[in-house]
Scaffold this motif. Sequence first.
Motif, PDB file in Angstrom:
ATOM      1  N   PHE A   6       0.838  -1.196   0.000  1.00 29.79           N
ATOM      2  CA  PHE A   6       0.000   0.000   0.000  1.00 29.79           C
ATOM      3  C   PHE A   6       0.878   1.253   0.000  1.00 29.79           C
ATOM      4  CE2 PHE A   6      -3.310   2.739   2.301  1.00 29.79           C
ATOM      5  CZ  PHE A   6      -3.983   3.022   1.122  1.00 29.79           C
ATOM      6  N   ASP A   7       1.957   1.237   0.782  1.00 33.30           N
ATOM      7  CA  ASP A   7       2.895   2.360   0.777  1.00 33.30           C
ATOM      8  C   ASP A   7       3.552   2.502  -0.595  1.00 33.30           C
ATOM      9  OD1 ASP A   7       2.348   2.867   3.421  1.00 33.30           O
ATOM     10  OD2 ASP A   7       4.093   1.792   4.193  1.00 33.30           O
ATOM     11  N   PHE A   8       3.823   1.385  -1.232  1.00 29.68           N
ATOM     12  CA  PHE A   8       4.413   1.385  -2.574  1.00 29.68           C
ATOM     13  C   PHE A   8       3.443   1.993  -3.585  1.00 29.68           C
ATOM     14  CE2 PHE A   8       4.817  -1.179  -6.574  1.00 29.68           C
ATOM     15  CZ  PHE A   8       6.023  -0.642  -7.017  1.00 29.68           C
ATOM     16  N   GLN A   9       2.166   1.654  -3.460  1.00 30.39           N
ATOM     17  CA  GLN A   9       1.152   2.145  -4.385  1.00 30.39           C
ATOM     18  C   GLN A   9       0.726   3.578  -4.063  1.00 30.39           C
ATOM     19  OE1 GLN A   9      -0.903   0.584  -6.908  1.00 30.39           O
ATOM     20  NE2 GLN A   9       0.554  -1.088  -7.079  1.00 30.39           N
ATOM     21  N   HIS A  10       0.579   3.879  -2.773  1.00 30.53           N
ATOM     22  CA  HIS A  10       0.032   5.178  -2.355  1.00 30.53           C
ATOM     23  C   HIS A  10       0.868   5.764  -1.212  1.00 30.53           C
ATOM     24  CE1 HIS A  10      -3.665   5.084  -4.763  1.00 30.53           C
ATOM     25  NE2 HIS A  10      -3.653   3.787  -4.557  1.00 30.53           N
ATOM     26  N   PRO A  11       2.010   6.330  -1.542  1.00 28.55           N
ATOM     27  CA  PRO A  11       2.876   6.882  -0.490  1.00 28.55           C
ATOM     28  C   PRO A  11       2.254   8.052   0.255  1.00 28.55           C
ATOM     29  CG  PRO A  11       3.654   7.524  -2.678  1.00 28.55           C
ATOM     30  CD  PRO A  11       2.584   6.496  -2.888  1.00 28.55           C
ATOM     31  N   GLU A  12       1.205   8.637  -0.295  1.00 22.44           N
ATOM     32  CA  GLU A  12       0.580   9.797   0.346  1.00 22.44           C
ATOM     33  C   GLU A  12      -0.232   9.435   1.578  1.00 22.44           C
ATOM     34  OE1 GLU A  12      -2.649   8.158  -2.301  1.00 22.44           O
ATOM     35  OE2 GLU A  12      -0.469   8.328  -2.335  1.00 22.44           O
ATOM     36  N   THR A  13      -0.440   8.147   1.817  1.00 23.78           N
ATOM     37  CA  THR A  13      -1.356   7.732   2.879  1.00 23.78           C
ATOM     38  C   THR A  13      -0.704   7.559   4.241  1.00 23.78           C
ATOM     39  OG1 THR A  13      -1.039   5.420   2.213  1.00 23.78           O
ATOM     40  CG2 THR A  13      -2.916   6.602   1.251  1.00 23.78           C
ATOM     41  N   SER A  14       0.615   7.682   4.330  1.00 19.23           N
ATOM     42  CA  SER A  14       1.263   7.586   5.640  1.00 19.23           C
ATOM     43  C   SER A  14       2.403   8.590   5.710  1.00 19.23           C
ATOM     44  CB  SER A  14       1.801   6.171   5.888  1.00 19.23           C
ATOM     45  OG  SER A  14       2.973   5.927   5.130  1.00 19.23           O
ATOM     46  N   LYS A  15       2.737   9.006   6.910  1.00 19.12           N
ATOM     47  CA  LYS A  15       3.772  10.019   7.105  1.00 19.12           C
ATOM     48  C   LYS A  15       5.119   9.553   6.564  1.00 19.12           C
ATOM     49  CE  LYS A  15       1.913  13.580   9.317  1.00 19.12           C
ATOM     50  NZ  LYS A  15       2.035  14.963   8.810  1.00 19.12           N
ATOM     51  N   ASP A  16       5.482   8.306   6.855  1.00 21.74           N
ATOM     52  CA  ASP A  16       6.790   7.808   6.436  1.00 21.74           C
ATOM     53  C   ASP A  16       6.907   7.733   4.917  1.00 21.74           C
ATOM     54  OD1 ASP A  16       7.618   7.592   9.038  1.00 21.74           O
ATOM     55  OD2 ASP A  16       7.009   5.492   9.232  1.00 21.74           O
ATOM     56  N   SER A  17       5.886   7.166   4.279  1.00 21.07           N
ATOM     57  CA  SER A  17       5.956   7.026   2.827  1.00 21.07           C
ATOM     58  C   SER A  17       5.724   8.352   2.116  1.00 21.07           C
ATOM     59  CB  SER A  17       4.943   5.979   2.344  1.00 21.07           C
ATOM     60  OG  SER A  17       3.626   6.309   2.746  1.00 21.07           O
ATOM     61  N   LEU A  18       5.049   9.314   2.788  1.00 19.69           N
ATOM     62  CA  LEU A  18       4.867  10.636   2.197  1.00 19.69           C
ATOM     63  C   LEU A  18       6.214  11.305   1.966  1.00 19.69           C
ATOM     64  CD1 LEU A  18       2.940  12.930   1.315  1.00 19.69           C
ATOM     65  CD2 LEU A  18       2.956  13.714   3.693  1.00 19.69           C
ATOM     66  N   LYS A  19       7.162  11.064   2.849  1.00 18.86           N
ATOM     67  CA  LYS A  19       8.501  11.623   2.689  1.00 18.86           C
ATOM     68  C   LYS A  19       9.135  11.131   1.391  1.00 18.86           C
ATOM     69  CE  LYS A  19       9.341  11.897   7.684  1.00 18.86           C
ATOM     70  NZ  LYS A  19       9.343  13.376   7.762  1.00 18.86           N
ATOM     71  N   LEU A  20       8.851   9.884   1.023  1.00 11.38           N
ATOM     72  CA  LEU A  20       9.399   9.331  -0.218  1.00 11.38           C
ATOM     73  C   LEU A  20       8.810  10.050  -1.423  1.00 11.38           C
ATOM     74  CD1 LEU A  20       9.208   5.516   0.675  1.00 11.38           C
ATOM     75  CD2 LEU A  20      11.138   7.081   0.968  1.00 11.38           C
ATOM     76  N   LEU A  21       7.515  10.348  -1.359  1.00 10.75           N
ATOM     77  CA  LEU A  21       6.868  11.073  -2.446  1.00 10.75           C
ATOM     78  C   LEU A  21       7.466  12.475  -2.570  1.00 10.75           C
ATOM     79  CD1 LEU A  21       4.620  11.257  -4.596  1.00 10.75           C
ATOM     80  CD2 LEU A  21       3.075  12.028  -2.783  1.00 10.75           C
ATOM     81  N   VAL A  22       7.700  13.138  -1.437  1.00  7.13           N
ATOM     82  CA  VAL A  22       8.299  14.471  -1.434  1.00  7.13           C
ATOM     83  C   VAL A  22       9.696  14.419  -2.051  1.00  7.13           C
ATOM     84  CG1 VAL A  22       9.192  16.309   0.048  1.00  7.13           C
ATOM     85  CG2 VAL A  22       6.950  15.297   0.515  1.00  7.13           C
TER      86      VAL A  22
END
Length: 451
Positions: A315-331
């Motif tokens: 889910f983090d791989f598909q939608h990084p915007e949904t959690s704080k940690d994976s949001l950093k990857l999107l940024v």
Amino acid sequence: MILRVILNHNMRISYAALMVCFITIAAAGSIQRNLEMDRDKVEKEVDEELRPDVGLDYEPDKDGIQLDVPDGVAALESNKENHPEQDAHLDVPENIVPLDNIRDSEAGDDKLHFDEDVVHLDEKIESPDEINMHHTLEVMFDESLDREVAPPDHIAAVKMERDGDQNSNYHKEVFLGKEMEKFKNGDYEGYQQKEKLKDIFTAVDLNTDGFLDEAELTDWVLTKTREHFYEARMNNEKTFRLIDLDGDEKVTWNEFISQFLSEKGMNKRDVYTQLDSGESVKVPEDLENKIQELREKWIQVQEVGKKFLTVSEFFDFQHPETSKDSLKLLVEDILHDMDTDNSNDITVQEYVAMAPNADVDIVQDIWVASRREEFRKIIDINKDGKVGVEELEAYLDPLSRTMAGQEARQLIGFGDTNEDGKLTLREILENSEFYTGSKLYNYAQSIHEEF
């Protein structure tokens, strides 16, 4: 003598009564048998009449009930216990079925071979030993399943796309929610659009004062965002099950990339087998960068020391915007793409994709003006002319109440004709194109009827 006559008379009466009882019982039994025969006859006729419509081949004394199934899928024997010598077999499409004869391999690292180079990946295939037939069938017949397994380029309810461009549908996504697609596709007539907007207005107006204020719209934006997240999670689980063919709640890179390449026209069975045996897999040259990009994102969310993703990691791989940690990857991804001078921040020129020394204030282009205003008024929080990692993360965080409040103010600004800082239903209907993408052209004719 008199007594004997009385006794004889009573005996004849009793005998007659007894005979009546016997006749009644016999008649009742005959009626019941006839009813049962009639019922069996009716059931048989109904069965024969319905059988062609429902596709049942009914032979109860032989093979039980067999269901006609779609082409490419063999029916499972329903009376398996009566035929233990027969194994259930599924002849499923190649792009879905797990391989029949995949073996655990220690042959070497899996490889993806492009037209020019061979890219060595660090992960060997972990092939499923057993097929979860119920799981496979459930995935195959789920018509709502989106077959695209790569992370989507468009992220609903987030202000930016993955490539850094503005999400042009953002305002409608957080105002209309799931109704947006129906408005976009023209599923609603003019009067239906008006009724839907009235329904939304009523739902947002929690204090029922006839106005939508900033606080109410802020709550509404966050609610619609969470709905998009929920839908994304449901789709993620379906996609995960599509790849996780053995149902072990783990997806390896090889499982993922085999499914991805099958969507690009390659044979999943061949790809999977070649990766298992350590052979190179030739892929079209135009997919080289995409696969490398996917691999980098995969490694970012994969736990160190493991060679698979769980459903939450996927889910983090598909939608990084949904959690704080994976949001950093999107940024980080967006910053990497936009930061052309490698300064670890974004200038207004970089944000509008112009030359470093260009004067963006003299450009009349509407898109540039929109990006310039967004950068200066919203993203650049400290107003220093640059946007760093923290500012970009705050801007992209879809569950930030601060940013939801900013969006609420924008929604009010679209229709607040009397500039009182609130919205009425009339103002929304008069300015419907900003909220739905379409103008209620017949609204002026019916406005007096509504108010």
